[in-house]
Write an enzyme that holds these catalytic residues in place. Structure first.
Site, short mmCIF file in Angstrom:
data_model
loop_
_atom_site.label_atom_id
_atom_site.label_comp_id
_atom_site.label_asym_id
_atom_site.label_seq_id
_atom_site.Cartn_x
_atom_site.Cartn_y
_atom_site.Cartn_z
N LYS A 1 42.80 44.46 34.74
CA LYS A 1 42.49 43.06 34.46
C LYS A 1 41.40 42.95 33.39
CE LYS A 1 41.32 38.70 36.78
NZ LYS A 1 41.09 38.02 38.08
N SER B 1 43.28 33.81 38.19
CA SER B 1 43.05 34.44 36.91
C SER B 1 43.73 35.81 36.76
CB SER B 1 41.55 34.62 36.67
OG SER B 1 40.96 35.42 37.67
N SER C 1 42.27 33.70 42.77
CA SER C 1 42.79 34.40 41.60
C SER C 1 43.65 35.61 41.91
CB SER C 1 41.63 34.83 40.70
OG SER C 1 41.00 33.71 40.12
#
Length: 536
Positions: A143, A218, A242
């Site tokens: 990520k 996210s 997220s």
């Protein structure tokens, strides 16, 4: 210095469960439809995925070719194949690179992909190295909020578009030590703010199951990469859903562990802000749990981090009789787009198939109190994290309006407001402890809306205006506010083939029980394996 070849490019009629009130318990019955790709058998009172479904999956993969066969394998299964010498790390890397080349252009989930020749050289070197864990030799994209030594870490911000990480973050270092081969990054919204993975550096990530619609965020890049078969497991992080929102929207699994189980970086303040946590994602719960076992564990530099004993060996369990509390839309406090509540309530029949007992739970605390606490504590934390950027006019000019708003909200709160927010959070913790004396898990939808068009976040739901850019994700804060473990599980597809998920939420530190329910759910449904996206 960048690793060899590293570069960063981007492109800018199912039953609804009725209320069960005080003292009136009811065991739910009913079955989901059984497709030709999904057969059930009963084992120890619970539904499990029957072998014909897996055989059908294998036949499809074989018809598509050996590389797609590898792509569709579970990570743990692929690891066993590597152990037996049935496949090489080079073949696994090549399969991943071929899949990325074939579909990432449509989805834009993986960014900063390293040079394929350099990655294949690392894969060849891994063939003669020890295999310390299931991760050894597997390609992993991290990520784009986490540091990977030598790789870019833009955080989706123009401010950091050229930043190169000098060291690994703590959890990433654990993954590297376990043998992961880092190939690039997965896309995020700017600074991870907002459950919609669009940023000015790499552009937007679209949903593999719903082209032109959001993959969530996210950890949207990670969820989309998993759903599209570009990754076997992914790391993610979760402050306000997220790990859960993108998992639900992309038909995969995402786990927010108890806060402290996967420690964050031991820098700056290590006591005050307890909202965000790292966690794993995968296409099945066994792979997810295996990655959690790599990422988790106490670090003495993080005084509130937790000890961790491997959970994978204890994952399979008979969940018959476990009690599930359905919180739904919190008594109407959370507006839901048409069809979301009906779809999620219908999906609860799977718990009955698993032998669980499901009750509808009345709102245990005013939603407005939880929201007030969350809004203040989140803004307070984001002001601490991004305040220095905001204070620099040149950098502030490069920040998105939502990030500026977060910082300014946080700077404006008083000490008394923070204290009140913390008191409300403490009250909610006490309420949850009482709830978990009655229930083994609480369940909510993973989102209040279906995946939406890529242009912007929803400004209203069911006619109710959203007063902030993140209010449409209010359904995730009951778990986030007090650091509860929460697993997002796929709940199938609703109108127009749009995916949706459920959150299974447990008592603080009861991560294993949540994962056991998730494993039983996966064996009963197998959604990621049943519904592979059609990407041409």
């Amino acid at each position: 210095m960048l690793p060899q070849g590293a570069a960063c490019t981007g492109s800018a009629g199912i039953r609804v469960i009725r209320a069960v009130r005080a003292g009136r318990r009811r065991n739910l019955t009913g079955n989901i439809g059984v497709s030709s790709l999904h057969l059930r058998r009963r084992v120890a009172g619970r539904s499990v995925l029957a072998s014909p479904a897996r055989l059908g999956q294998d036949r499809r993969a074989q018809q598509e070719g050996p590389k797609m066969e590898l792509i569709r394998r579970d990570a743990l299964e692929l690891s066993q194949m590597l152990d037996r010498g049935e496949v090489s790390t080079t073949e696994v890397m090549q399969a991943a690179l071929d899949r990325i080349a074939a579909v990432n252009g449509q989805i834009n989930a993986i960014t900063c992909l390293r040079d394929p020749d350099a990655l294949l050289a690392e894969a060849r070197a891994a063939e003669t190295a020890a295999r310390p864990s299931f991760l050894a030799g597997l390609p992993v994209a991290v990520k784009d909020l986490a540091n990977v030594a030598g790789l870019p870490n833009s955080q989706g911000s123009l401010i950091f578009r050229d930043a190169i990480s000098a060291t690994d973050d703590l959890a990433i270092g654990r993954m590297r030590a376990a043998g992961a081969l880092f190939i690039g990054k997965t896309n995020v919204p700017e600074f991870g703010l907002g459950s919609h993975s669009v940023n000015p550096v790499h552009g937007g990530t679209t949903n593999p199951h719903a082209p032109g619609r959001s993959a969530g965020g996210s950890s949207g890049g990670a969820a989309a990469a998993l759903a599209a078969g570009m990754q076997w497991v992914c790391d993610g992080s979760d402050m306000m859903g997220s790990l859960r929102n993108p998992a639900g929207w992309c038909n995969v699994y995402g786990f927010r562990p108890t806060w402290g189980r996967v420690p964050a970086e031991p820098v700056g303040d290590v006591f005050l802000h307890q909202l965000s946590t790292l966690g794993p994602m995968a296409r099945n719960v066994r792979d997810l749990t295996a990655l959690l076992d790599v990422m988790a564990g106490h670090d003495p530099r993080q005084p509130l981090s937790l000890d961790h004993q491997p959970m994978l060996p204890r994952l399979e369990a008979d969940v018959t009789g476990r009690r599930i509390g359905w919180l739904g839309d919190w008594g109407g406090a959370y507006p839901m787009e048409a069809g979301v509540m009906e779809h999620c309530a219908a999906a609860l029949s799977t718990f009955a198939d698993m032998g669980c007992v499901v009750e509808e739970v009345a709102p245990p605390m005013p939603a407005a109190d939880l929201w007030d606490s969350w809004r203040i504590l989140r803004a307070f934390a984001n002001a601490a994290r991004l305040g220095a950027l905001h204070d620099d006019p040149a950098r502030r000019a490069l920040m998105k309006p939502d990030a500026i708003w977060e910082v300014e909200q946080g700077k404006a709160v008083s000490v008394a407001e923070v204290q009140r927010a913390s008191a409300l959070r403490s009250e909610w913790h006490g309420v949850t402890e009482q709830l978990f004396d009655r229930y083994d898990a609480l369940v909510l939808p993973t989102a209040q809306v279906w995946p939406f068009a890529m242009d912007d976040w929803p400004n209203q739901i069911a006619g109710r205006a959203m007063d902030t850019y993140h209010r449409w994700m209010e359904v995730v804060i009951p778990a986030s506010l007090t650091g509860l473990p929460a697993l997002a599980v796929p709940a199938g597809f609703g109108p127009g083939g749009l995916p949706m998920g459920l959150q299974i939420i447990g008592r603080r530190r009861a991560d294993l029980g949540v994962l056991q329910l998730g494993e039983a759910w996966h064996q009963a449904t197998g959604w990621p394996q049943r519904a592979w996206p059609d990407l041409g």
